[in-house]
Write a protein that holds these residues in place. Structure first.
Motif, short mmCIF file in Angstrom:
data_model
loop_
_atom_site.label_atom_id
_atom_site.label_comp_id
_atom_site.label_asym_id
_atom_site.label_seq_id
_atom_site.Cartn_x
_atom_site.Cartn_y
_atom_site.Cartn_z
N HIS A 35 40.88 79.29 41.49
CA HIS A 35 41.29 79.56 40.12
C HIS A 35 40.74 80.90 39.66
CE1 HIS A 35 42.30 78.95 35.94
NE2 HIS A 35 41.04 79.11 35.60
N ARG A 36 41.62 81.80 39.31
CA ARG A 36 41.26 83.15 38.86
C ARG A 36 40.35 83.88 39.86
NH1 ARG A 36 39.35 83.00 32.93
NH2 ARG A 36 39.74 85.23 33.14
N GLY A 37 40.40 83.48 41.13
CA GLY A 37 39.62 84.16 42.16
C GLY A 37 38.15 83.86 42.14
N SER A 38 37.77 82.72 41.57
CA SER A 38 36.35 82.40 41.42
C SER A 38 35.66 82.24 42.77
CB SER A 38 36.16 81.13 40.59
OG SER A 38 36.62 80.01 41.33
N TYR A 39 34.36 82.44 42.77
CA TYR A 39 33.53 82.29 43.97
C TYR A 39 32.64 81.08 43.87
CZ TYR A 39 34.65 86.89 45.84
OH TYR A 39 35.28 87.96 46.39
N GLY A 40 33.06 80.05 43.21
CA GLY A 40 32.23 78.86 43.07
C GLY A 40 31.97 78.59 41.60
N PRO A 41 30.97 77.77 41.31
CA PRO A 41 30.73 77.36 39.93
C PRO A 41 30.25 78.52 39.08
CG PRO A 41 28.92 76.67 41.30
CD PRO A 41 29.97 77.23 42.23
N GLY A 42 30.63 78.49 37.82
CA GLY A 42 30.14 79.50 36.90
C GLY A 42 28.73 79.15 36.46
N ASP A 66 32.81 74.54 49.21
CA ASP A 66 32.67 75.92 48.72
C ASP A 66 33.02 76.05 47.25
OD1 ASP A 66 35.46 75.84 48.92
OD2 ASP A 66 35.59 77.87 49.68
N SER A 67 33.56 74.99 46.63
CA SER A 67 33.81 75.05 45.19
C SER A 67 32.58 74.65 44.39
CB SER A 67 34.98 74.13 44.82
OG SER A 67 34.67 72.80 45.13
N CYS A 68 31.54 74.16 45.07
CA CYS A 68 30.31 73.73 44.41
C CYS A 68 29.17 74.73 44.60
CB CYS A 68 29.84 72.39 44.99
SG CYS A 68 31.06 71.10 44.92
N MET A 69 29.41 75.77 45.35
CA MET A 69 28.36 76.71 45.73
C MET A 69 28.90 78.12 45.60
SD MET A 69 25.34 76.70 47.30
CE MET A 69 24.30 77.83 48.16
N PRO A 70 28.16 79.04 45.02
CA PRO A 70 28.67 80.41 44.97
C PRO A 70 28.98 80.93 46.37
CG PRO A 70 26.80 80.17 43.53
CD PRO A 70 26.90 78.89 44.32
N GLY A 71 30.08 81.59 46.51
CA GLY A 71 30.54 82.09 47.80
C GLY A 71 31.84 81.42 48.15
N GLY A 73 34.42 79.87 51.51
CA GLY A 73 34.61 79.51 52.90
C GLY A 73 33.48 78.71 53.52
N VAL A 74 33.40 78.83 54.84
CA VAL A 74 32.48 78.03 55.63
C VAL A 74 31.01 78.23 55.24
CG1 VAL A 74 31.64 77.59 57.98
CG2 VAL A 74 34.09 77.83 57.56
N PRO A 75 30.52 79.46 55.05
CA PRO A 75 29.10 79.59 54.69
C PRO A 75 28.73 78.85 53.40
CG PRO A 75 29.97 81.70 55.38
CD PRO A 75 31.15 80.78 55.25
N ALA A 76 29.57 78.97 52.38
CA ALA A 76 29.28 78.27 51.11
C ALA A 76 29.40 76.76 51.29
CB ALA A 76 30.23 78.76 50.02
N ALA A 77 30.40 76.31 52.04
CA ALA A 77 30.56 74.87 52.26
C ALA A 77 29.38 74.31 53.05
CB ALA A 77 31.88 74.58 52.98
N ALA A 78 28.93 75.04 54.07
CA ALA A 78 27.81 74.59 54.89
C ALA A 78 26.52 74.53 54.06
CB ALA A 78 27.62 75.50 56.10
N ALA A 79 26.28 75.56 53.26
CA ALA A 79 25.08 75.56 52.41
C ALA A 79 25.14 74.42 51.41
CB ALA A 79 24.95 76.90 51.69
N SER A 80 26.30 74.19 50.83
CA SER A 80 26.47 73.10 49.88
C SER A 80 26.22 71.75 50.56
CB SER A 80 27.88 73.15 49.28
OG SER A 80 28.09 72.07 48.42
#
Length: 116
Positions: A35-42, A66-71, A73-80
């Motif tokens: 949504h609007r090019g977001s990089y995760g949660p505001g 990756d929608s729960c963590m800034p960033g 793709g895979v790195p954000a999803a893995a960190a989350s």
């Protein structure tokens, strides 16, 4: 830019590239469906809000991705996913479970300082 760095290794990369796109909120909105090019949660810079984390209002339900963590793709999803797992059990519990699942440690593993 990234292309300048790549030109050190592939001097004619600009000529060889068939399509180049600048990474922007518009390209992320289109290609990674954000949504609007977001990089995760505001997260507000005011400091009044805490990090979102995996908790939800529903008992026993955690979220990750990756929608729960800034960033993106895979790195954000893995960190989350790691944050969600560590909220359920501490890291030492994870290591103990891995030790129980894996075969006994070899001499080489023990020499590297891993727990037996």
């Amino acid at each position: 830019t990234t292309l300048k760095a790549l030109e050190r290794v592939i001097p004619d990369i600009r000529r060889r590239a068939e399509l180049t796109l600048v990474g922007s909120p518009l390209t992320h909105e289109r290609f990674v469906r954000r949504h609007r090019g977001s990089y995760g949660p505001g997260i507000s810079a005011s400091g009044k809000e805490s990090w979102p984390g995996p908790k939800t209002p529903i008992p026993g339900l955690s979220v990750c991705g990756d929608s729960c963590m800034p960033g993106i793709g895979v790195p954000a999803a893995a960190a989350s996913g790691m944050i969600a797992a560590n909220s359920l059990a501490p890291v030492w519990s994870h290591l103990a479970m891995m030790d129980a699942l894996l075969p006994p440690a070899t001499a080489a593993r023990a020499a590297m300082g891993h727990r037996a």
